[in-house]
Structures are given as structure tokens and as C-alpha cells.
Design a protein around this motif. Structure first.
Motif, short mmCIF file in Angstrom:
data_model
loop_
_atom_site.label_atom_id
_atom_site.label_comp_id
_atom_site.label_asym_id
_atom_site.label_seq_id
_atom_site.Cartn_x
_atom_site.Cartn_y
_atom_site.Cartn_z
N ALA A 243 0.81 -1.22 0.00
CA ALA A 243 0.00 0.00 0.00
C ALA A 243 0.85 1.27 0.00
CB ALA A 243 -0.91 0.00 1.23
N GLN A 244 2.18 1.13 0.09
CA GLN A 244 3.05 2.28 0.31
C GLN A 244 2.91 3.36 -0.77
OE1 GLN A 244 5.13 2.52 3.24
NE2 GLN A 244 4.82 4.61 2.53
N GLU A 245 2.86 2.98 -2.03
CA GLU A 245 2.74 3.97 -3.11
C GLU A 245 1.46 4.78 -2.98
OE1 GLU A 245 2.55 4.18 -8.02
OE2 GLU A 245 3.14 2.32 -7.01
N SER A 246 0.37 4.11 -2.63
CA SER A 246 -0.91 4.79 -2.48
C SER A 246 -0.91 5.71 -1.26
CB SER A 246 -2.05 3.77 -2.35
OG SER A 246 -2.15 2.98 -3.52
N ILE A 247 -0.14 5.34 -0.23
CA ILE A 247 0.02 6.22 0.94
C ILE A 247 0.79 7.47 0.54
CG2 ILE A 247 1.03 6.44 3.24
CD1 ILE A 247 0.66 3.42 3.56
N ASN A 248 1.86 7.27 -0.21
CA ASN A 248 2.72 8.39 -0.61
C ASN A 248 1.99 9.41 -1.47
OD1 ASN A 248 4.78 7.08 0.74
ND2 ASN A 248 5.73 6.25 -1.10
N ASN A 249 1.08 8.94 -2.34
CA ASN A 249 0.36 9.88 -3.22
C ASN A 249 -0.98 10.32 -2.64
OD1 ASN A 249 -1.46 7.75 -3.76
ND2 ASN A 249 -0.34 7.13 -5.60
N GLY A 250 -1.22 9.99 -1.37
CA GLY A 250 -2.40 10.48 -0.68
C GLY A 250 -3.69 9.76 -1.00
N LYS A 251 -3.61 8.61 -1.67
CA LYS A 251 -4.82 7.87 -2.03
C LYS A 251 -5.28 6.92 -0.93
CE LYS A 251 -4.07 8.03 -7.04
NZ LYS A 251 -3.89 7.21 -8.28
#
Length: 313
Positions: A243-251
Motif C-alpha cells: 500500500a506504500q505507493e498509495s500512501i505516498n500519493n495520498g490515495k
């Protein structure tokens, strides 16, 4: 009497059908039938009761199956001892992988093993559906804990995965964000079903506390779970790095950061009732050695093995 014909007999027993055994082994049904008939002629006994679609063992066939299972296992072990670890190994491996975030990492390990053993052929089966390993002639599988029957399988623990609760801004906008984990049963959770049919809806926490979740959506695939979470379908439990990428882009937003993560355990498993082929044993050793190398050099398994050929250099 050929040992290979005895092994073919085992595949027919385990699938319960000449047609299924022929499909799995990629052999013409006529060839398999002829070799079975040759084996019966040599033994001078009838091994199967033949019916239109299925084949069941006779008393003699069942006795032969039990006795030869031990024999084949002993033979494989003897071959391993005689040939030594440095000798070339051949054969075919059918490997089942549950669609976990480490799928690509495991695939790269398999490719590395194939490069070092060019006589090996491999079939990779990615599935979240229940699979009878013996019936489907699957040699090895990478599975989540609780996704297999421990009484029927030998399991080698390979790694843990930290899992947290997540929700999308869309979901949070439409409902009051839960402040504590005790509020979770009042929210819509995205549930997950294991290959053995069990739904993961009871989450253990510290001090023996178990939280029961409920929801109107159940999935059996991590990618689907992530997509449903991003679309605001509910709160989900997802591996952190997945989930890290989605956390980083605020999703996505991580919930209950003060609560320790739940750790899923992954295992390399194989049937306990079947002899382990030399190729399978070599792969198991290869995988465990790779894991030890990564731990020794403090390399994350999220990295490709091809990217970590020369650690600390």
C-alpha cells in the motif's frame, strides 16, 4: 518393471482419472493407459476398478500404492545421497504461488534456480483458488498461514508480512473515521478469503484480544482488495509495502498507527503423503539458502534477487 511407470500409477491414483492424469503429465491418454496395462501385466494383478469417468483402487492396488510410496521416497533420497549436491538435476516442477505481494520476488528466485539447473523445467501456477496439491500434481506451493491443512502438508516458514488497516479519503469523507480499533465492527470492512475457504474476519491483537469484522465485500486477491479500498468500498487490511505507493500519493490513509501491525506468515509447503523429488528437494534447499543470504546481508526480500547478486559491494 520401470520406476517411471510406478510414478505414473501414483499420478492416476492421486487424480482418480486417466484423463486428468494425462492432462497434468502432458501425455496422450493412450500412452498412459498402455503403460498402466504393462504394469498390471508385470504384477499379474488388477490395480484399478475401471468405470466410465473414474478409477478406484482395488485392494491390491491400494496395497501397492502404500508400499511403493515409501519405496519411491527412499529411491529419491538414495539418488540425492549418491549424486551429491553439486551434480546436475533434471525433472519438472509444478509450483503454486498464492498471489501475494512477494510474487515477483519468488518468481525471480525460481528463474535463478532454473539458470543454475538448465535441465529443470518449471510450471508456475498463480492462483488464489483452493488447489488439491496431490490431485493436481503440484510439487511445491507458497501459501499464507491458515490457507492449508497442516496435517497434510510439510510447511517451511519463509517470511512474515506486516499488515495494517487502511481506508481511502473517499471512504473517510462518507463516514466518521474510526478512532480506535474497537470501532471497526461498526464499519464496512473488505474481507479476505483464503484458498482453503476460510474467511479472514477475526483479527487477533495484543493481550489475546480478537476483533470480529464484517462487510459486504469479500475478495481472494490482494490487487482486488487494494483496488476496492482505493475506491472507498470499505476498510481493509493490506501489507504495508503493498500500500506504500498509495500512501505516498495520498490515495490511502493508514488507520490506528499506534496499534502494532498484524503479521501474516508465509510458508513454502509440500504434500506430506507424497515422496519429494530430487528436483523439489534441491529447490527447497535453494530457496532456504537464498533467504539466509538475505537475512545475513540485511537485504529486503522486496528487492529482486537479480538486484542483490553482490551485496555490500
Amino acid at each position: 518393471m520401470k520406476t517411471e511407470d510406478i510414478a505414473l500409477f501414483h499420478r492416476i491414483v492421486e487424480t482418480g482419472s486417466l484423463v486428468e492424469a494425462a492432462d497434468i503429465l502432458n501425455l496422450p491418454k493412450s500412452t498412459l493407459s498402455r503403460r498402466l496395462q504393462t504394469l498390471e501385466n508385470e504384477l499379474k494383478v488388477k490395480l484399478f476398478h475401471r468405470q466410465s469417468r473414474t478409477m478406484t483402487l482395488t485392494a491390491s492396488g491400494n496395497h501397492f500404492y502404500i508400499k511403493t510410496t515409501k519405496m519411491l521416497a527412499t529411491l529419491e533420497q538414495t539418488m540425492s545421497e549418491l549424486t551429491g549436491q553439486e551434480s546436475e538435476v533434471s525433472g519438472h516442477l509444478r509450483i503454486l504461488i498464492f498471489p501475494i505481494p512477494e510474487l515477483i520476488w519468488i518468481t525471480h528466485i525460481i528463474f535463478d534456480f532454473m539458470d543454475q539447473n538448465p535441465e529443470i523445467t518449471v510450471e508456475i501456477i498463480v492462483s488464489a483458488e483452493p488447489q488439491n496439491m496431490i490431485r493436481n500434481n503440484i510439487d511445491l506451493a507458497f501459501m499464507l498461514e491458515d490457507a492449508f491443512n497442516e496435517n497434510e502438508m510439510v510447511a517451511r516458514h519463509i517470511f512474515n508480512e506486516k499488515v495494517h488497516f487502511f481506508a481511502s479519503p473517499k471512504y473517510i469523507e462518507n463516514t466518521a473515521i474510526p478512532i480506535t480499533i474497537d470501532e471497526l465492527p461498526n464499519h464496512n470492512s473488505i474481507l479476505f478469503r483464503y484458498p482453503n475457504g476460510r474467511v479472514f474476519n477475526k483479527v487477533p491483537f495484543e493481550e489475546g484480544k480478537i476483533l470480529s469484522l464484517k462487510g459486504n465485500l469479500c475478495v481472494n486477491n490482494p490487487e482486488t482488495c487494494l483496488e476496492a479500498t482505493l475506491m472507498g468500498r470499505g476498510i481493509s487490511m493490506i501489507p504495508l509495502h503493498f500500500a506504500q505507493e498509495s500512501i505516498n500519493n495520498g490515495k490511502l490513509e493508514m488507520l490506528f498507527k499506534e496499534v502494532g501491525p498484524y503479521e501474516l506468515k508465509y510458508f513454502l509447503v509440500y504434500p506430506s503423503r507424497r515422496f519429494i523429488s530430487l528436483a523439489s528437494q534441491r529447490f527447497i534447499d535453494f530457496m532456504m539458502n537464498k533467504l539466509n543470504e538475505y537475512k545475513h546481508h540485511n537485504i529486503s526480500i522486496k528487492s529482486s534477487p537479480l538486484e542483490a547478486q553482490e551485496p555490500n559491494q
